[in-house]
Write a protein that holds these residues in place. Structure first.
Motif, PDB file in Angstrom:
ATOM      1  N   LEU A 186     -28.823 -36.616 -58.540  1.00 57.47           N
ATOM      2  CA  LEU A 186     -29.379 -38.070 -57.659  1.00 57.47           C
ATOM      3  C   LEU A 186     -28.406 -38.929 -58.968  1.00 57.47           C
ATOM      4  N   ASN A 195     -37.955 -45.960 -56.537  1.00 58.86           N
ATOM      5  CA  ASN A 195     -37.093 -45.874 -55.480  1.00 58.86           C
ATOM      6  C   ASN A 195     -36.429 -46.762 -54.686  1.00 58.86           C
ATOM      7  N   ASP A 196     -36.171 -48.227 -55.380  1.00 60.42           N
ATOM      8  CA  ASP A 196     -34.484 -49.028 -55.304  1.00 60.42           C
ATOM      9  C   ASP A 196     -33.436 -48.596 -55.717  1.00 60.42           C
ATOM     10  N   SER A 197     -33.580 -47.507 -56.992  1.00 61.63           N
ATOM     11  CA  SER A 197     -32.467 -47.665 -57.725  1.00 61.63           C
ATOM     12  C   SER A 197     -32.222 -45.723 -57.542  1.00 61.63           C
ATOM     13  N   SER A 199     -30.957 -42.491 -55.543  1.00 61.28           N
ATOM     14  CA  SER A 199     -30.445 -41.729 -53.950  1.00 61.28           C
ATOM     15  C   SER A 199     -30.068 -40.444 -54.614  1.00 61.28           C
ATOM     16  N   PHE A 200     -29.886 -40.229 -53.033  1.00 63.21           N
ATOM     17  CA  PHE A 200     -29.506 -38.693 -53.451  1.00 63.21           C
ATOM     18  C   PHE A 200     -27.567 -38.760 -53.146  1.00 63.21           C
ATOM     19  N   ALA A 201     -26.774 -38.047 -54.176  1.00 62.88           N
ATOM     20  CA  ALA A 201     -25.471 -37.960 -53.706  1.00 62.88           C
ATOM     21  C   ALA A 201     -24.836 -36.391 -53.041  1.00 62.88           C
ATOM     22  N   GLN A 228     -21.859 -36.777 -47.102  1.00 59.47           N
ATOM     23  CA  GLN A 228     -22.175 -38.155 -46.716  1.00 59.47           C
ATOM     24  C   GLN A 228     -22.134 -38.973 -48.537  1.00 59.47           C
ATOM     25  N   LEU A 230     -23.957 -41.468 -50.783  1.00 57.05           N
ATOM     26  CA  LEU A 230     -25.364 -41.930 -50.991  1.00 57.05           C
ATOM     27  C   LEU A 230     -26.636 -41.479 -49.857  1.00 57.05           C
ATOM     28  N   ILE A 231     -27.566 -40.967 -50.252  1.00 60.63           N
ATOM     29  CA  ILE A 231     -28.944 -40.449 -48.874  1.00 60.63           C
ATOM     30  C   ILE A 231     -30.256 -41.180 -49.632  1.00 60.63           C
ATOM     31  N   LYS A 232     -30.994 -42.669 -48.631  1.00 60.26           N
ATOM     32  CA  LYS A 232     -32.347 -42.986 -49.361  1.00 60.26           C
ATOM     33  C   LYS A 232     -32.877 -41.370 -48.502  1.00 60.26           C
ATOM     34  N   ASP A 234     -35.635 -39.399 -45.620  1.00 55.82           N
ATOM     35  CA  ASP A 234     -35.885 -39.808 -44.770  1.00 55.82           C
ATOM     36  C   ASP A 234     -37.279 -38.197 -44.397  1.00 55.82           C
TER      37      ASP A 234
END
Length: 321
Positions: A186, A195-197, A199-201, A228, A230-232, A234
């Motif tokens: 993370l 939620n905004d701050s 992400s998955f690395a 990849q 940074l991923i949010k 889905d």
């Protein structure tokens, strides 16, 4: 951005006049594997990694980043000798232009993220050379590339050999584990809510690539094609089913608030559905050892990760047992 470029373009004419009136004194001193004159003579540096590479080459510079220079050598805090170039995120364009540099050397991370650094320096007719430190292999390659550019090939090869020697035993120990640990990394940055701050690395970012370099598995790489960053998420069901053995948390900027943000999420869905959370296999990697780009002390990150696997680190933000 157009306004900024317009202002910079107008300033450029003044800086060129000032440069023509100034006496340009070379600031290069260092190694040369051949009799070829050095390529750089008045170098400005905008990140601590580039500065340390040049420092190890024995090459002096005229401008250094506002922060991080102290990790390389306290001498760079002498503002009567070394100009304040700002940061990679916010270069001090006016100050840099007045230094009349032969080139600016910096990490390419900001340019990749925002895409406005190169064009801003072009408006000032200042060459900028970017180097990639987004992973350990990229750091090593950039050391060699910089060695080529500054005629320090032999010294660059020595530095890379030293780094590889220092990491060897850690890689061997992790490779000897019965199974390769599966990690969810993370990346936290102060952008508002959790939620905004958070992400998955993936392995396109240093925080995500260091685990794969150690020999572990970054589960993000298996969920998406390509490298990849940074991923949010889905598809939370996909990540829950992937069932990572560990969750590693990293922070960039305002770490205290980001650690508190991490603390607040573990009892809520969907985080509490991950077995690593239920089993307490969540670890906070200190900002001092897990920054945004690979630095010379990356081996300390590898050692910290090995210590996690060996059960020597407390879960969450507890540090060593």
């Amino acid at each position: 951005m157009k306004t900024k470029r317009y202002i910079l373009s107008n300033l450029a004419a003044l800086f060129v006049i000032c440069a023509l009136l100034a006496v340009s004194v070379g600031a290069f001193s260092g190694c040369s594997d051949t009799d070829t004159p050095p390529s750089g003579s008045r170098i400005v540096v905008l990140d601590s990694v580039s500065l340390e590479i040049l420092h190890r080459f024995g090459i002096d510079v005229i401008g250094v980043p506002s922060s991080g220079f102290e990790k390389v050598d306290a001498k760079y805090g002498n503002k009567s000798k070394y100009g304040d170039a700002g940061t990679a995120r916010e270069p001090n364009y006016v100050e840099i232009a007045l230094m009349n540099p032969s080139e600016v050397i910096m990490s390419d991370a900001t340019e990749k993220a925002f895409g406005n650094i190169k064009s801003s320096f072009e408006a000032l007719n200042i060459p900028v050379r970017f180097f990639d430190y987004n992973g350990v292999p990229e750091l090593k390659n950039s050391i060699l590339r910089m060695g080529e550019y500054f005629n320090c090939k032999g010294k660059a090869q020595e530095i890379v050999a030293e780094l590889e020697l220092s990491e060897r035993s850690i890689l061997e120990k992790i490779a000897s584990l019965e199974t390769s640990p599966r990690i969810l990394v993370l990346f936290g940055a102060p952008f508002g809510s959790a939620n905004d701050s958070i992400s998955f690395a993936g392995s396109g970012l240093y925080a995500g690539s260091i685990v794969t370099y150690c020999g572990a598995i970054n589960i993000i790489d298996g969920q998406y094609s390509g490298k990849q960053s940074l991923i949010k998420p889905d598809n939370w069901a996909l990540f829950i089913d992937s069932n990572p053995d560990y969750i590693f948390c990293t922070a960039h900027g305002d770490p205290d608030n980001i650690w508190a943000m991490y603390d607040s999420i573990w009892n809520s869905s969907p985080w509490n559905l991950l077995s690593a959370v239920r089993n307490g296999n969540v670890y906070y990697l200190p900002e001092s050892v897990a920054g945004v780009i690979a630095e010379f002390d990356y081996v300390s990150v590898m050692q910290y990760i090995l210590d996690i696997f060996d059960g020597k680190v407390n879960t969450y933000g507890g540090g060593y047992k």
